[in-house]
Design a protein around this motif. Structure first.
Motif, mmCIF file in Angstrom:
data_model
loop_
_atom_site.group_PDB
_atom_site.id
_atom_site.type_symbol
_atom_site.label_atom_id
_atom_site.label_comp_id
_atom_site.label_asym_id
_atom_site.label_seq_id
_atom_site.Cartn_x
_atom_site.Cartn_y
_atom_site.Cartn_z
ATOM 1 N N ASN A 162 0.920 -1.319 0.070
ATOM 2 C CA ASN A 162 -0.008 -0.022 -0.158
ATOM 3 C C ASN A 162 0.952 1.234 -0.070
ATOM 4 N N ALA A 163 1.845 1.160 0.722
ATOM 5 C CA ALA A 163 2.860 2.408 0.823
ATOM 6 C C ALA A 163 3.519 2.653 -0.466
ATOM 7 N N LYS B 237 2.196 1.849 -3.609
ATOM 8 C CA LYS B 237 1.118 2.216 -4.509
ATOM 9 C C LYS B 237 0.867 3.646 -4.051
ATOM 10 N N THR B 238 1.064 4.313 -2.794
ATOM 11 C CA THR B 238 0.670 5.556 -2.653
ATOM 12 C C THR B 238 1.947 6.471 -3.025
ATOM 13 N N GLN C 61 1.964 6.938 -6.489
ATOM 14 C CA GLN C 61 1.033 7.835 -6.922
ATOM 15 C C GLN C 61 1.307 9.192 -6.874
ATOM 16 N N GLU C 62 2.074 9.549 -5.728
ATOM 17 C CA GLU C 62 2.521 10.840 -5.438
ATOM 18 C C GLU C 62 3.485 11.194 -6.290
ATOM 19 N N GLN D 255 0.104 17.402 -0.400
ATOM 20 C CA GLN D 255 0.474 16.042 -1.457
ATOM 21 C C GLN D 255 1.920 15.703 -0.858
ATOM 22 N N GLN E 75 1.874 13.644 2.379
ATOM 23 C CA GLN E 75 1.636 12.267 2.342
ATOM 24 C C GLN E 75 3.085 11.580 1.515
ATOM 25 N N ARG E 76 3.797 11.930 0.737
ATOM 26 C CA ARG E 76 4.904 11.580 0.234
ATOM 27 C C ARG E 76 5.873 11.413 1.345
ATOM 28 N N THR F 268 4.588 8.510 3.602
ATOM 29 C CA THR F 268 4.744 7.299 2.880
ATOM 30 C C THR F 268 6.223 6.774 3.228
#
Length: 186
Positions: A57-58, A60-61, A64-65, A105, A108-109, A112
């Motif tokens: 999941n990390a 994937k995140t 995306q970032e 944003q 979040q990066r 992660t």
């Protein structure tokens, strides 16, 4: 840094680009993150199903970032797109009224990235976690330990300090800034 970036910052961002271009094809794609995640999962232990899922999941995140830098939306980030994206990001971070969406944003990066480095999820990056991850990326043990000593006076790097350093790493064009010890984990 609201004009053109200095050579140090540019080289730092290039190094970061090549860290993510795992297959060495000259662009960053979701495939690079799959390869990276498969390799990095060996650091957290293959037997821990929950950690493997968290790591997936990390990945994937983070993918995306980072793919936000794909300006022409062709599914890959070129070096030019990467540098343009991060130049814009650094310029924005130097403003007193940074766009809240950009801050979210980036947060979040950074969250992660921290979670991927905190191998045992205890809320700290321990010296051994730092060294293992550095070695994974080709940094020798002595250099990894020295960088950790510069970042933390203890055996653990606290979450808030680590996140602040990661943030400053992307922003700073000062070759002497302590954040450069982060060794490009963003």
């Amino acid at each position: 840094m609201t004009t053109s970036p200095n050579p140090f910052w540019n080289d730092k961002m290039k190094h970061l680009f090549y860290l993510y271009d795992v297959d060495g094809d000259g662009s960053i794609t979701p495939k690079d993150f799959e390869i990276l995640a498969n390799k990095l999962s060996s650091l957290v232990g293959q037997e821990d199903e929950q950690r493997r899922e968290d790591y997936a999941n990390a990945r994937k995140t983070l993918c995306q970032e980072i793919m936000r830098a794909d300006a022409n939306q062709d599914g890959k980030v070129t070096l030019e797109e990467w540098l343009d994206f991060h130049k814009h990001l650094a310029d924005e971070l130097h403003k007193p009224d940074t766009n809240p969406e950009i801050l979210e944003q980036l947060s979040q990066r950074i969250n992660t990235t921290f979670n991927m480095l905190d191998l045992n999820h205890d809320g700290y990056i321990a010296r051994d976690e730092w060294v293992k991850t550095c070695q994974f990326f080709g940094v020798d043990q002595t250099t990894a330990e020295k960088s950790f000593q510069q970042l933390s006076k203890e055996d653990k790097l606290e979450e808030d300090r680590a996140k602040h350093l990661f943030f400053e790493y992307l922003k700073s064009d000062d070759p002497n800034h302590i954040s450069n010890c982060c060794l490009c984990f963003l």
